[in-house]
Design a protein around this motif. Structure first.
Motif, PDB file in Angstrom:
ATOM      1  N   SER A 198       0.868  -1.357   0.044  1.00 25.24           N
ATOM      2  CA  SER A 198       0.043   0.206  -0.145  1.00 25.24           C
ATOM      3  C   SER A 198       0.786   1.252   0.056  1.00 25.24           C
ATOM      4  CB  SER A 198      -1.014   0.025   1.345  1.00 25.24           C
ATOM      5  OG  SER A 198      -1.947  -1.018   0.890  1.00 25.24           O
ATOM      6  N   PRO A 199       1.682   1.241  -0.953  1.00 25.97           N
ATOM      7  CA  PRO A 199       2.555   2.654  -0.882  1.00 25.97           C
ATOM      8  C   PRO A 199       1.728   3.795  -1.365  1.00 25.97           C
ATOM      9  CG  PRO A 199       2.770   1.286  -3.169  1.00 25.97           C
ATOM     10  CD  PRO A 199       2.025   0.549  -2.095  1.00 25.97           C
ATOM     11  N   LEU A 200       0.489   3.616  -1.817  1.00 20.19           N
ATOM     12  CA  LEU A 200      -0.210   4.927  -1.872  1.00 20.19           C
ATOM     13  C   LEU A 200      -1.381   4.902  -0.765  1.00 20.19           C
ATOM     14  CD1 LEU A 200      -1.133   3.985  -5.614  1.00 20.19           C
ATOM     15  CD2 LEU A 200       0.878   5.421  -4.901  1.00 20.19           C
ATOM     16  N   GLY A 201      -1.337   4.245   0.184  1.00 19.50           N
ATOM     17  CA  GLY A 201      -2.158   4.256   1.213  1.00 19.50           C
ATOM     18  C   GLY A 201      -3.569   3.865   0.770  1.00 19.50           C
ATOM     19  N   GLN A 202      -3.537   2.895  -0.178  1.00 17.70           N
ATOM     20  CA  GLN A 202      -4.779   2.385  -0.732  1.00 17.70           C
ATOM     21  C   GLN A 202      -5.645   3.591  -1.358  1.00 17.70           C
ATOM     22  OE1 GLN A 202      -6.431  -0.065   2.571  1.00 17.70           O
ATOM     23  NE2 GLN A 202      -4.417  -0.599   2.862  1.00 17.70           N
ATOM     24  N   LEU A 206      -3.635  10.241  -1.082  1.00 16.85           N
ATOM     25  CA  LEU A 206      -3.302  10.806  -2.309  1.00 16.85           C
ATOM     26  C   LEU A 206      -3.927  12.213  -2.378  1.00 16.85           C
ATOM     27  CD1 LEU A 206      -3.658   7.851  -4.879  1.00 16.85           C
ATOM     28  CD2 LEU A 206      -1.672   8.906  -3.900  1.00 16.85           C
ATOM     29  N   ALA A 223       0.470  10.205  -6.777  1.00 15.35           N
ATOM     30  CA  ALA A 223       0.977   8.596  -6.714  1.00 15.35           C
ATOM     31  C   ALA A 223       2.312   8.542  -7.069  1.00 15.35           C
ATOM     32  CB  ALA A 223       0.000   7.733  -7.853  1.00 15.35           C
ATOM     33  N   LYS A 240      -0.689  -1.114  -6.473  1.00 14.95           N
ATOM     34  CA  LYS A 240      -1.738  -1.925  -7.001  1.00 14.95           C
ATOM     35  C   LYS A 240      -2.713  -1.206  -7.797  1.00 14.95           C
ATOM     36  CE  LYS A 240      -6.328  -3.096  -6.803  1.00 14.95           C
ATOM     37  NZ  LYS A 240      -7.236  -2.339  -6.871  1.00 14.95           N
ATOM     38  N   SER A 241      -3.153  -1.625  -9.009  1.00 17.80           N
ATOM     39  CA  SER A 241      -4.098  -1.000  -9.578  1.00 17.80           C
ATOM     40  C   SER A 241      -5.012  -1.817 -10.930  1.00 17.80           C
ATOM     41  CB  SER A 241      -3.589   0.507 -10.421  1.00 17.80           C
ATOM     42  OG  SER A 241      -4.453   0.826 -11.164  1.00 17.80           O
ATOM     43  N   ASN A 242      -6.308  -1.698 -10.697  1.00 16.91           N
ATOM     44  CA  ASN A 242      -6.617  -2.392 -11.906  1.00 16.91           C
ATOM     45  C   ASN A 242      -6.795  -1.522 -13.234  1.00 16.91           C
ATOM     46  OD1 ASN A 242      -7.588  -4.830 -10.920  1.00 16.91           O
ATOM     47  ND2 ASN A 242      -9.124  -3.842  -9.629  1.00 16.91           N
ATOM     48  N   THR A 243      -6.538  -0.327 -13.535  1.00 18.60           N
ATOM     49  CA  THR A 243      -6.754   0.630 -14.521  1.00 18.60           C
ATOM     50  C   THR A 243      -5.281   0.804 -15.209  1.00 18.60           C
ATOM     51  OG1 THR A 243      -7.766   1.773 -12.428  1.00 18.60           O
ATOM     52  CG2 THR A 243      -7.615   2.914 -14.582  1.00 18.60           C
ATOM     53  N   ARG A 246      -3.221   3.816 -14.886  1.00 19.51           N
ATOM     54  CA  ARG A 246      -2.455   4.197 -13.703  1.00 19.51           C
ATOM     55  C   ARG A 246      -1.296   3.084 -13.616  1.00 19.51           C
ATOM     56  NH1 ARG A 246      -7.715   4.518  -9.487  1.00 19.51           N
ATOM     57  NH2 ARG A 246      -7.998   6.809  -9.810  1.00 19.51           N
ATOM     58  N   GLU A 249       1.256   4.560 -15.345  1.00 21.18           N
ATOM     59  CA  GLU A 249       1.862   5.716 -14.401  1.00 21.18           C
ATOM     60  C   GLU A 249       2.612   5.442 -13.289  1.00 21.18           C
ATOM     61  OE1 GLU A 249      -1.614   8.780 -13.562  1.00 21.18           O
ATOM     62  OE2 GLU A 249      -0.604   8.623 -11.334  1.00 21.18           O
ATOM     63  N   ASN A 250       2.421   4.392 -12.877  1.00 22.68           N
ATOM     64  CA  ASN A 250       2.997   3.876 -11.480  1.00 22.68           C
ATOM     65  C   ASN A 250       4.431   3.513 -11.779  1.00 22.68           C
ATOM     66  OD1 ASN A 250       0.904   4.588 -10.207  1.00 22.68           O
ATOM     67  ND2 ASN A 250       0.120   2.645  -9.817  1.00 22.68           N
TER      68      ASN A 250
HETATM   69  P1  A2P Z   1      -7.658   1.289  -9.180  1.00 24.09           P
HETATM   70  O1  A2P Z   1      -7.219  -0.124  -8.705  1.00 24.09           O
HETATM   71  O2  A2P Z   1      -9.093   1.269  -9.374  1.00 24.09           O
HETATM   72  O3  A2P Z   1      -6.684   1.972 -10.111  1.00 24.09           O
HETATM   73  P2  A2P Z   1      -2.020   1.041  -2.901  1.00 24.09           P
HETATM   74  O4  A2P Z   1      -1.227   0.204  -3.948  1.00 24.09           O
HETATM   75  O5  A2P Z   1      -1.544   1.838  -1.819  1.00 24.09           O
HETATM   76  O6  A2P Z   1      -2.866  -0.340  -1.971  1.00 24.09           O
HETATM   77  O7  A2P Z   1      -3.290   1.597  -3.479  1.00 24.09           O
HETATM   78  C1  A2P Z   1      -4.105   0.988  -4.400  1.00 24.09           C
HETATM   79  C2  A2P Z   1      -5.383   1.703  -4.549  1.00 24.09           C
HETATM   80  O8  A2P Z   1      -4.974   3.190  -5.143  1.00 24.09           O
HETATM   81  C3  A2P Z   1      -6.338   1.337  -5.680  1.00 24.09           C
HETATM   82  O9  A2P Z   1      -7.655   1.947  -5.175  1.00 24.09           O
HETATM   83  C4  A2P Z   1      -6.080   1.825  -6.758  1.00 24.09           C
HETATM   84  O10 A2P Z   1      -7.126   2.127  -7.686  1.00 24.09           O
HETATM   85  C5  A2P Z   1      -5.370   3.239  -6.502  1.00 24.09           C
HETATM   86  N1  A2P Z   1      -4.497   3.804  -7.521  1.00 24.09           N
HETATM   87  C6  A2P Z   1      -3.400   3.038  -7.883  1.00 24.09           C
HETATM   88  N2  A2P Z   1      -2.533   3.636  -8.716  1.00 24.09           N
HETATM   89  C7  A2P Z   1      -3.129   4.947  -8.779  1.00 24.09           C
HETATM   90  C8  A2P Z   1      -2.770   6.239  -9.240  1.00 24.09           C
HETATM   91  N3  A2P Z   1      -1.435   6.199 -10.084  1.00 24.09           N
HETATM   92  N4  A2P Z   1      -3.488   7.082  -8.849  1.00 24.09           N
HETATM   93  C9  A2P Z   1      -4.524   7.146  -8.352  1.00 24.09           C
HETATM   94  N5  A2P Z   1      -5.047   6.015  -7.782  1.00 24.09           N
HETATM   95  C10 A2P Z   1      -4.228   5.002  -8.082  1.00 24.09           C
END
Ligand code: A2P
Length: 284
Positions: A198-202, A206, A223, A240-243, A246, A249-250
């Motif tokens: 959770s480097p983005l704090g889920q 952000l 992010a 983590k992302s499903n998009t 993103r 971007e990460n």
């Molecule tokens: P989503 O999967 O809908 O893209 P973490 O890695 O800290 O657990 O955070 C995961 C969450 O952050 C998911 O809800 C994800 O949403 C969202 N997330 C991942 N990458 C980004 C991004 N670059 N910008 C905004 N939200 C992001």
């Protein structure tokens, strides 16, 4: 010493290279959406997928790796033994189930998911030691290229540092809102790579105004500021992302750096971004 190349990998204490960033899969449900997201990540250049028995998505991870067309050796695969499987024999059996689910004959990294802690287990040290000895055996047998732990605090790590093989990784919750500086320093002093879950704090952290300001300054998203902050701290992030946008971007975190003054501003933040899971007080 754990080293960071700034080009997308770290080197573990035993010389194994670990690609950075890794792709986190917590809360990604087994099935086609997860397979597609992991395939997308692999197509975009991720070479490190982090899963766990507890996530119940190991089969989807394995499916995505096979569908990617990449050689198994090109993808760094991590999984973790869950809390109900702690102990020597039970861990060995859990490992076999994980390999079967992933459809592979080895892991790159196997972790103890959470420490047994004193709040629930008077014999927590012995439980962790037995679990660790199973991981050590798997490592010695060549079934896993590196071994480590997750969510271990310094006092949980200490007994394992007396063992024949020391943990090479500690995967912890870590982001600019939950910086864990002392624990990171302890790990680095013992040659343990820190990975950030959770480097983005889920997503929670952000919206912080400092991240927004730094994002504007560096022409990056909040992010990306979080992920770059991890790199500057010597920590390997597992976003983590499903998009697809993103996911891409990460990955774009290697062509800029945060100035010492901006790192100082981030270091001065009061904690604001923990999930609240304290390894000494978990009830699962
Ligand atoms: P989503 O999967 O809908 O893209 P973490 O890695 O800290 O657990 O955070 C995961 C969450 O952050 C998911 O809800 C994800 O949403 C969202 N997330 C991942 N990458 C980004 C991004 N670059 N910008 C905004 N939200 C992001």
């Amino acid at each position: 010493m754990v080293t960071h190349s700034n080009k997308g990998s770290f080197t573990l204490a035993n010389g194994v290279a670990i690609p950075c960033p890794g792709f986190g899969t917590w809360r990604m449900k087994a099935g086609s959406e997860t397979v597609a997201a992991i395939q997308e990540a692999l197509a975009l250049g991720y070479r490190h997928i982090d899963t766990a028995a507890y996530y119940q998505n190991e089969e989807s991870v394995g499916q995505a790796v096979r569908a990617s067309g990449l050689d198994r050796k090109e993808v760094f695969l991590t999984s973790k033994v869950w809390n109900t499987d702690r102990g020597y024999e039970t861990t060995l059996r859990a490992f076999d189930r994980t390999l079967a689910a992933l459809g592979t004959d080895y892991l790159d990294l196997y972790l103890i998911h959470w420490p047994a802690a004193a709040n629930r287990f008077p014999d927590w040290k012995e439980i962790n030691r037995q679990t660790w000895r199973a991981l050590t055996r798997l490592y010695r047998e060549g079934k896993v290229r590196a071994i480590g732990v997750s969510n271990f605090l310094a006092h949980h790590l200490e007994p394992l540092l007396q063992e024949e093989v020391a943990p090479m990784v500690n995967q912890i919750e870590c982001n600019p809102g939950w910086q864990q500086r002392e624990l990171i320093a302890y790990c680095h002093a013992h040659n343990i790579l820190v990975e950030a879950w959770s480097p983005l704090g889920q997503g929670r952290v952000l919206g912080h105004p400092l991240l927004a300001r730094l994002g504007e300054k560096y022409h990056r998203s909040p992010a990306q500021i979080c992920l770059r902050w991890c790199l500057e701290a010597g920590v390997l992030p597992l976003p983590k992302s499903n998009t697809p946008r993103r996911i891409q971007e990460n990955l774009a975190i290697f062509d800029f750096s945060l100035s010492p003054a901006d790192l100082g501003q981030l270091a001065a933040l009061e904690p604001f971004g923990t999930s609240g899971h304290d390894p000494d007080h978990i009830d699962f």
